[in-house]
Each structure stands twice: as structure tokens, then as C-alpha cells.
Design an enzyme around this catalytic site. Structure first.
Site, mmCIF file in Angstrom:
data_model
loop_
_atom_site.group_PDB
_atom_site.id
_atom_site.type_symbol
_atom_site.label_atom_id
_atom_site.label_comp_id
_atom_site.label_asym_id
_atom_site.label_seq_id
_atom_site.Cartn_x
_atom_site.Cartn_y
_atom_site.Cartn_z
ATOM 1 C CE1 TYR A 40 14.163 31.111 5.099
ATOM 2 C CE2 TYR A 40 14.049 28.996 4.983
ATOM 3 C CZ TYR A 40 13.909 30.148 4.297
ATOM 4 O OH TYR A 40 13.991 30.254 2.909
ATOM 5 C CE LYS A 67 -0.456 -0.082 5.162
ATOM 6 N NZ LYS A 67 -1.044 -0.836 6.170
HETATM 7 C C1 LIG Z 1 -0.508 -1.729 6.727
HETATM 8 C C2 LIG Z 1 -1.041 -3.040 7.162
HETATM 9 C C3 LIG Z 1 -0.025 -4.271 7.281
HETATM 10 C C4 LIG Z 1 1.120 -4.107 7.289
HETATM 11 O O1 LIG Z 1 1.816 -3.623 8.509
HETATM 12 P P1 LIG Z 1 3.548 -3.604 8.857
HETATM 13 O O2 LIG Z 1 3.379 -2.992 10.373
HETATM 14 O O3 LIG Z 1 4.006 -2.500 7.849
HETATM 15 O O4 LIG Z 1 4.001 -4.653 8.668
HETATM 16 C C5 LIG Z 1 -0.851 -5.326 7.800
HETATM 17 N N1 LIG Z 1 -2.240 -5.624 7.729
HETATM 18 C C6 LIG Z 1 -3.048 -4.453 7.528
HETATM 19 C C7 LIG Z 1 -4.576 -4.475 7.914
HETATM 20 C C8 LIG Z 1 -2.393 -3.058 7.333
HETATM 21 O O5 LIG Z 1 -3.249 -2.168 7.258
#
Ligand SMILES: *Cc1c(COP(=O)(O)O)cnc(C)c1O
Length: 369
Positions: free
Chosen positions: A263, A40
């Protein structure tokens, strides 16, 4: 006329695909289970299509994506691994899900019924997973509603229940709760009158699969660890960082004591200092929140402290220890020498957010040694 020359980028991310494969193998070996590779948010900022292509023929159970937009990109790229939608879809996305045979997770009877109607219209059967809420509070049916939900889904002729999942809210923070959660999930699965061997049963993210054991699951959903960062520090040395964020020195100047830097003039030099200006800033996703928290960058194999605030396009580092430092020197912002987890921590953030904040201005360069 010859084409105008194209200059190299001033900030780029080197993405090591062999490290990705190594980390995937670690996820497999540590869990002994099938893997849904979570890609994702553009594979956590590493580049969705390129990362998915690199492991598409690696016997994955699924690619896990956040939404139909990401699913569509994978399908358009010709990815053959099945695609799983990690969160709920909107009603007006359901038709596309059915048409592409993506696997949704279902949290409500409304979703089940709507998918069933659309699948009937399309004269097909849609595989779906049921999500159970064992503490995340973001989606799923409550544990005591699971048996009824399963009965309901199984009564819908155009749906096929192929998996049951839940999610861990605190596997990297709260071992007591997480152990309880594993036990609650396992007991629930064991109590359901289901052919478990024919179902994908899944609970673990990276921290869950590295640190915990389940009696019932046969699939894990790693994200962060595939990119080379362990949410549980004890396992960090097994992993190889996939992304190295880099830039180049654009100027080197010798500045006198009393000179202010950046800054807000939060830094005023207390001695004569050699200062390198570097071509990256928060406009590239290098966090402005690092300012004042003693961040370091790597130049010529030496950690150099940043001076003053991170600006949009440039940062300054103290290179007094490097008499030979010169414009065009490579700079590592994070990667094999400066862990992404260290940078995230100094930015009061988390590695997940650090990776997904790297902006499109940063060229991704894919390497495969
Ligand atoms: C993002 C996500 C994962 C992966 O999690 P990590 O901590 O990056 O390994 C697994 N399951 C779901 C439902 C998620 O949303």
C-alpha cells in the site's frame, strides 16, 4: 464421514515454558527475594492460564494481575498461588475480592473502610497491602500520609495489613531518580513502627530488581523479564525469550525492477528481486508502525529485509539471498534470533506493548523442553 481436516495456523507464537522457569530463577537469584510473578494482560500476551499453571507450584508469593477479571480467570483455572491486584478496584468489585480472598492494594481510606465493611458482612478478615506513591502518580498514599494510613488500616478489625508497596516509574530510564526513590522508600519503611519481618515490602519491577538494591524490601514484582526481555540491556544475556512469533511463506515470486510493493507504493524495486509473501500482518499484532523502519524477518537462518508497508494479513520480504526459499518456509518475526526489543524499537514502541498487542488470531503453542 471423517471429520474435516484442520489446517495448521499461518501465524503462531511458540511459548517456551522452560525459558519462563529459567527467567523466574534469574529473578530469584538476582534479587535474593520472594517473587510476585506479574501475569497481567494475559501474561503479557503469552496466555494467562497456561503461563500461571506452568509456575503455580514454584513457591511464588503471588501472581500479580491488573484487575478482578484476570484474578477470576486464575481462580477459575484452579491456581493455588495467592493473587494480588496491582491496581485499584472499583467499589462494585470489592465484594468479589473479599469473597475470593484476593489481596488488593489500598490507596485511600475510602477503599480501606469499604473493604472492612464487606469483610465484616462476610464474617472474614481480608489481607491488604498499602501502596505508597513515591513518584508514579498512579495510586497510593503520599509518603507523608503513610503513617496515618497504616494507623487507620490497623484500626479496622476486618482488615489485616500484610504488605507495603510502591512502584518505579523510571527504573529503565533515569538511574539518578530511581536511586533517590529507593532511598526515599527505604527510609520511609525504616521510620514506620512496624514489624517489618512480618510484612511483604515491595518496590521493584524487572528493571528495579536487576539494576538496584534496597535495604528494606523482601519481595519483587517482575513482569517483562519473566518473558525473556530485560528492560536494562546489560542483563539481556541472562534471559531466554519465551515467545517466538512465527509465520510461513505463502508465495515466492521473482519481480522486475520498477515493481511497486504494498500500500502507498512506498517501495519500488530498484533491481530484479525475489519476493516472499508471508502470512502475518498488523491484524495479528505485527506492528504496522514497522513500515519504513528497516524491519527484518528470519527465513532459513537468514535475516531478510521487509519490503513496503505491513498490511493487515500479509507482509513481503526480500529473499533474493535465498535461492531455495519456497512456500511453507518458516519465518521468525521475533524470538531467539530477532529480539523482541529490536522489533519494538523499530516500531517506535516498547516490548511490553509489542507482546500485549499480539491478537487472538495468533495460535499460542506451548512447548516445554
Ligand atoms: C506491570 C507492573 C509490574 C511489572 O513491571 P515490568 O516492568 O514488566 O517488570 C510491577 N509492578 C506493578 C505495579 C506493575 O503494574
Amino acid at each position: 464421514m471423517p471429520p474435516a481436516p484442520v489446517s495448521p495456523p499461518r501465524a503462531w507464537a511458540e511459548i517456551d515454558l522452560s525459558a519462563l522457569r529459567h527467567n523466574l530463577a534469574v529473578a530469584r537469584e538476582s534479587s535474593g527475594q520472594d517473587v510476585m510473578a506479574v501475569v497481567k494482560a494475559g501474561a503479557y500476551g503469552h496466555g494467562l492460564e497456561n503461563l500461571a499453571r506452568a509456575i503455580d507450584h514454584d513457591n511464588l508469593a503471588f501472581f500479580g494481575v491488573a484487575n478482578v477479571g484476570e484474578a477470576r480467570r486464575l481462580t477459575t483455572a484452579g491456581i493455588t498461588t495467592p493473587i494480588y491486584l496491582l491496581g485499584p478496584c472499583f467499589d462494585d468489585e470489592h465484594e468479589e475480592v473479599v469473597a475470593n480472598n484476593w489481596t488488593p492494594c489500598i490507596s485511600s481510606l475510602h477503599e480501606a473502610t469499604h473493604f472492612n465493611t464487606l469483610a465484616a458482612t462476610a464474617d472474614t478478615t481480608l489481607a491488604v497491602h498499602l501502596t505508597i506513591d513515591t513518584g508514579m502518580g498512579r495510586g497510593g498514599v503520599l509518603p507523608d500520609q503513610a503513617a496515618d494510613a497504616i494507623t487507620h488500616i490497623q484500626a479496622l478489625p476486618h482488615l489485616r495489613l500484610t504488605g507495603i508497596g510502591s512502584h518505579l516509574p523510571a527504573a529503565d530510564e533515569d538511574p539518578d531518580f530511581t536511586r533517590q526513590q529507593f532511598d526515599q522508600f527505604d527510609s520511609l519503611i525504616e521510620s514506620l513502627p512496624l514489624p517489618h519481618s512480618e510484612l511483604r515490602i515491595h518496590l521493584s519491577n524487572s528493571a528495579g530488581l536487576l539494576g538496584y538494591k534496597s535495604r528494606t524490601t523482601n519481595l519483587v514484582r517482575p513482569g517483562l523479564m519473566l518473558y525473556g526481555v530485560s528492560p536494562l540491556p546489560a542483563f539481556q544475556e541472562k534471559l531466554r525469550p519465551v515467545m517466538t512469533l512465527k509465520s510461513r511463506v505463502s508465495l515466492v515470486r521473482d519481480l522486475p525492477a520498477g515493481q511497486s510493493i504494498s500500500y502507498g507504493r512506498t517501495t519500488v524495486l530498484d533491481r530484479a528481486t525475489r519476493v516472499a509473501t508471508i502470512g502475518i500482518g498488523y491484524g495479528d499484532g505485527y506492528p504496522r508502525a514497522l513500515s519504513g523502519n528497516k524491519p527484518e524477518v528470519l527465513i532459513r537462518n537468514t535475516r531478510c529485509p521487509l519490503l513496503g508497508r505491513v498490511t493487515m494479513d500479509q507482509i513481503m520480504a526480500d529473499v533474493s539471498a535465498l535461492p531455495d526459499c519456497q512456500p511453507s518456509d518458516d519465518v521468525e518475526l521475533f524470538g531467539p534470533h530477532i529480539p523482541a526489543s529490536e522489533v519494538a524499537q523499530k516500531a517506535n514502541s516498547i516490548p511490553w506493548e509489542l507482546f500485549t498487542s499480539i491478537t487472538p488470531r495468533v495460535t499460542r503453542r506451548y512447548l516445554d523442553q
